[in-house]
Write an enzyme that holds these catalytic residues in place. Structure first.
Site, PDB file in Angstrom:
ATOM      1  N   ASP A 110       0.811  -1.152   0.060  1.00  0.00           N
ATOM      2  CA  ASP A 110      -0.187   0.107   0.209  1.00  0.00           C
ATOM      3  C   ASP A 110       1.062   1.089  -0.098  1.00  0.00           C
ATOM      4  O   ASP A 110       1.959   1.150   0.550  1.00  0.00           O
ATOM      5  CB  ASP A 110      -0.913  -0.122   1.374  1.00  0.00           C
ATOM      6  CG  ASP A 110      -1.922  -1.105   1.592  1.00  0.00           C
ATOM      7  OD1 ASP A 110      -2.177  -1.677   0.325  1.00  0.00           O
ATOM      8  OD2 ASP A 110      -2.378  -1.460   2.465  1.00  0.00           O
TER       9      ASP A 110
HETATM   10  N1  URA Z   1      -1.265  -5.980   3.885  1.00  0.00           N
HETATM   11  C1  URA Z   1      -1.751  -4.512   3.973  1.00  0.00           C
HETATM   12  O1  URA Z   1      -2.655  -4.271   4.576  1.00  0.00           O
HETATM   13  N2  URA Z   1      -1.079  -3.813   3.247  1.00  0.00           N
HETATM   14  C2  URA Z   1       0.014  -3.817   2.707  1.00  0.00           C
HETATM   15  O2  URA Z   1       0.524  -2.994   2.089  1.00  0.00           O
HETATM   16  C3  URA Z   1       0.532  -5.135   2.652  1.00  0.00           C
HETATM   17  C4  URA Z   1      -0.009  -6.225   3.428  1.00  0.00           C
END
Ligand code: URA
Length: 240
Positions: A110
């Site tokens: 993310d």
């Molecule tokens: N899980 C999430 O919620 N975000 C990420 O970036 C990676 C794993």
């Protein structure tokens, strides 16, 4: 392999651009300028420089990036800068068989997640590392809004149901590392998985950092935004 072909394979531009770079005296091999675009060199192990920038020939590119917060793992980001802008142009331009050029991220993190991201132009490697069948463990350091308790840890290990999927997802390992942090190991990579798992046990992710993929840990000397080639030893450590 001809020098112009070597440059082309490494992402220095079209065949014509690469031939031009050599003919204009911008390419050195073993500290000597070579202006013959058709000169033959053994590509494997070759080190050369283009406009003073050293480059080592890699048949396939495997790199590790320390993803900083505030970057998107997309080639065409909507809001934040793309992680691809952190890589040198040749890595982004390496010729591929399909329409997409250059290295691609192995899975996505993310925008606000930091840490270890692998990128490669080897499609089989991407498939092997991302496929849930291969169970490559990924370790996340999670900072939480609310205190972590034993019940939450037990639930994460036993499995929680996420809204779109009736099958529970579970952590391969989970331990509280502090009152407001835990270390979570996952072998799948569903959308926002860590955030949704934490929400499912009544907590909330405040910070998220991926510290390890398989047997490979994010090197402590690689600052956010920096990248490096994976070594043969790194690649061996990533084998299932
Ligand atoms: N899980 C999430 O919620 N975000 C990420 O970036 C990676 C794993």
């Amino acid at each position: 392999m001809q020098l112009q072909e070597i440059l082309y394979s490494q992402g220095f531009g079209t065949r014509r651009v690469c031939a031009g770079l050599v003919q204009q005296g911008r390419v050195s091999v073993a500290d000597e300028v070579c202006t013959d675009a058709s000169a033959e060199f053994e590509a494997l192990g070759l080190c050369f420089s283009v406009q003073g920038v050293p480059w080592a020939y890699h048949e396939k590119a495997y790199v590790l990036l320390h993803k900083p917060a505030g970057t998107e793992c997309s080639q065409k980001p909507s809001t934040w800068p793309s992680i691809y802008t952190l890589l040198p142009a040749p890595l982004r331009q390496r010729p591929q068989k399909g329409p997409i050029q250059g290295v691609q991220a192995v899975g996505r993190l993310d925008q606000d997640t930091t840490g270890m991201l692998l990128l490669t132009d080897d499609g089989k490697f991407i498939h092997r590392m991302s496929s849930p069948r291969h169970h490559v463990p990924k370790v996340y350091e999670v900072g939480t809004k609310h205190p972590v308790d034993a019940k939450q840890v037990d639930k994460l290990l036993a499995g929680v149901v996420l809204d779109d999927d009736p099958k529970p997802v579970l952590a391969a390992a989970c331990e509280a590392t502090d009152e407001h942090s835990l270390r979570l190991t996952l072998t799948e990579g569903k959308y926002h998985q860590v955030k949704r798992m934490l929400a499912a046990v009544g907590n909330r992710v405040e910070t998220l950092h991926r510290s390890r993929i398989g047997a490979l840990a994010l090197p402590t000397d690689l600052a956010p935004g920096q990248w490096r080639w994976l070594t043969p030893a790194d690649l061996a450590a990533l084998q299932p």
